[in-house]
Each structure stands twice: as C-alpha cells, then as structure tokens.
Scaffold this active site. Structure first.
Site, short mmCIF file in Angstrom:
data_model
loop_
_atom_site.label_atom_id
_atom_site.label_comp_id
_atom_site.label_asym_id
_atom_site.label_seq_id
_atom_site.Cartn_x
_atom_site.Cartn_y
_atom_site.Cartn_z
N SER A 195 -2.91 51.30 29.14
CA SER A 195 -3.30 50.39 28.05
C SER A 195 -3.01 48.98 28.49
O SER A 195 -2.16 48.73 29.36
CB SER A 195 -2.50 50.73 26.79
OG SER A 195 -2.66 49.72 25.80
N TYR A 200 5.41 52.36 22.38
CA TYR A 200 4.12 52.58 23.04
C TYR A 200 4.02 51.70 24.29
O TYR A 200 3.63 52.18 25.36
CB TYR A 200 3.01 52.23 22.05
CG TYR A 200 1.60 52.42 22.59
CD1 TYR A 200 1.07 53.69 22.76
CD2 TYR A 200 0.80 51.32 22.89
CE1 TYR A 200 -0.22 53.87 23.23
CE2 TYR A 200 -0.49 51.49 23.37
CZ TYR A 200 -1.00 52.76 23.53
OH TYR A 200 -2.28 52.93 24.01
#
Length: 349
Positions: free
Chosen positions: A161, A174
């Site tokens: 990501s 995350y």
C-alpha cells in the site's frame, strides 16, 4: 582485471533482462482472491491465459468467486486457508502445487484494514493485522520459493500500500504492517534477481473496490467510517479498481520492480520523500482538524458494513457500495470469521 572489463561486467549485471511478457498457461496463486482487488487480479490473470488457484478463509466466498470466474471460461481451483497460520499455508501450497504441478506466479493480496486513533489500538490489534498483512505474505512466499528456486524462474507479487511508504494517521497498525511487507518485498527482490525470480511490489493508493465495507473501525466508528468510506468512493480521491488490476497484471508481465497506483499516491510518496518535515506537519494538522477526535474510552472493532446506516452517507459513498457489490464484498466473510478477526490472533484455530 582491467577497467574496461570491470565496466563491461558491471553493465551486464545491471542491465535489465528482456522480460518474457507471455504468461499464458502459467499457474497463478492469489491469496485473498475471493473478492475485491484479489478477485479482480485473478480475473485479469485469467484473461491473460493463466490457470488460477484462489485462496481465502471463507469457503462460501471462494465458491462465489470460482463460479463467477468459471463463467468467463477460466480454469479455477479454490483452497480454504488462513494465511496467518504458517502450517495451514504450507499445506495449502503443497495442495495447490499438486493441482497443477507448479506455481509460476504468486500474488500476495490477503489483508485486513483497521481504522481509528492510535490511542484506541491495542497490542492485539497490531498483532492481528501483522499476522495477516505481513506474516501472511512471508509465510506464503517462503512456502512457494523452493520450487521457484529449483526451476530458476517465477514471479512474486506483493500487494502492499502507499501506507507502506507514507504512514497515514488513524491507520497506524495497517501502515506498520504494510511498511514491513514493503521492506520484505524490496529486500527479497534484490536477493532473488540473479535466480531468475522477479519480485514486484505494488503500492496502491486509495482504490474504489468496496474495501471500506469489510474494514474495521474503532474510536468513533461512525465518523471513522465516514471519512474512510467517502475517501474510497469519490472518483477524484480514489482509483477505479478495474484499472488498478489491469496495471498490476501489466507490471507482473514485464516483471516491474515497483508500481505505485494512482497519481495521488505517486504525488504523496514524492511529497513525503522530498519534504518529510512538511509532510509530518500536514498530517498532524489533518489529524487535529480533519479526522475524528479520540473518544477517550476503549471501543470494539466494528465492520464498515455495520456502519452504513445514514441515508446521506449511503448517497455519498454510492460508488464505493456499487463497487463492493460488483467485486464480491457483499455479503462479506461469515460472522465466525469476522468475529475471529475482531478477537485477534488468540482466537485463531
């Protein structure tokens, strides 16, 4: 050894080998392939002529994914597996290899998302997301690597990501997991280059793939879901998931070392890299003025699907919900799997 010889050898070593872009007939294993981006990548790989092995935790989701891809004429097998379980992963890879004889392409896409202020995140929250987003990538990669090394060929693709390059407020667990996965992917690429195995790191920005509906929220869950759901629904802020999947498969074909998806994500990475202090100040301001305040009391994780109640919110996140329905995000994993995810690694069997 003279200077000319050294330069010649160095140039040869640094030169990129001509990529073999034809992947028709190759066997692709996709983790998290039952819905969302993983399913879309599988669809693109199927269109490119690959044989597909999809793995995820929910058998019903896998069956729906297999049926949808089968209607397109693709050869698909599915295997239930929790990538956070190392033994289960090793057995799954053995089984997947037995199905088609080998694994040529590994796509590590399985992951979970948690959203909320750092004060609300527990050790268990960090452990839970690291178990899937980081260790799931490591376990599957290390299980597939021996056969690729033996053949001196293979493609490994790690979907991390932009949060693995730029840590985003209210996404701390995350971001930590994605930073770890990005570092693993980049280091592995350097070590495997001479063995004929490519490692591609994919860093998506915000995608319009319906992920908000299966993400987990803490703090003030309704408000956290509001900003996250809105960001992942509006066209100016999010990238169309189909376009992202097509770009990922193109990167797989040409063995691209790294691909950042969306102009917004590219600009964010460059801004943070060139002006880290300024970026930190901007993120701090956004955290203070734009994101929900901490509630100063612990709250359980709630799934986005549980929070899609307001008529106004349903309207402004309409594109995100439409994407979620197209890409298998509804009804989502079973209640048993959702409850295990909320409870953390200690609840995993």
């Amino acid at each position: 050894m003279d200077v000319v010889t050294i330069k010649t050898r160095l140039a040869g070593w640094l030169a990129r080998p001509k990529p073999d872009t034809n992947i028709a007939g190759q066997v692709a294993l996709i983790t998290g392939g039952s819905r969302g981006l993983g399913w879309l990548i599988a669809r693109e790989l199927g269109q490119a002529g690959c044989k597909l092995v999809l793995t995820a935790r929910d058998e019903a989701e896998l069956n729906r994914a297999k049926q949808a891809l089968g209607k397109l004429g693709y050869e698909v097998m599915t295997l239930v597996c929790d990538v956070a379980d190392r033994i289960a992963v090793e057995k799954m890879v053995v089984h997947a290899t037995a199905l088609f004889g080998r694994i040529d392409i590994l796509v590590n896409d399985a992951g979970i998302i948690q959203v909320g202020p750092a004060q609300q995140m527990t050790i268990e929250d960090f452990e839970s997301i690291m178990a899937v987003d980081f260790w799931g990538t490591v376990y599957t990669t290390l299980a597939v690597l021996p056969q690729m090394r033996q053949r001196q060929s293979g493609r490994i693709v790690n979907i991390t990501s932009i949060a693995g390059k730029v840590s985003i407020p209210h996404l701390l667990p995350y971001s930590a997991a994605k930073f770890a996965a990005t570092g693993f992917s980049q280091g592995l690429r350097a070590e495997l280059r001479r063995e004929g195995i490519s490692v591609t790191t994919i860093l998506p920005g915000v995608l319009r793939n319906g992920s908000a509906f299966n993400a987990f929220f803490k703090g003030d869950p309704e408000k956290e879901y509001g900003w996250f759901g809105l960001t992942s629904s509006l066209p100016l802020l999010s990238m169309q998931a189909e376009r992202a999947a097509a770009q990922i498969v193109e990167a797989i074909k040409i063995r691209k070392p790294e691909k950042i998806l969306s102009l917004q994500a590219v600009l964010l990475a460059r801004f943070n890299g060139l002006l880290p202090d300024t970026a930190a100040r901007v993120f701090a301001l956004a955290n203070r003025l734009g994101l929900p305040a901490d509630q100063n009391q612990s709250s359980p994780l709630k799934r986005g699907m549980e929070l899609q109640k307001s008529p106004l919110l349903k309207t402004v996140t309409g594109l995100g919900e439409a994407a979620a329905r197209r890409f298998g995000q509804f009804p989502g994993p079973s209640k048993e799997i959702v409850d295990k995810t909320k409870a953390g690694p200690a609840a995993k069997v």
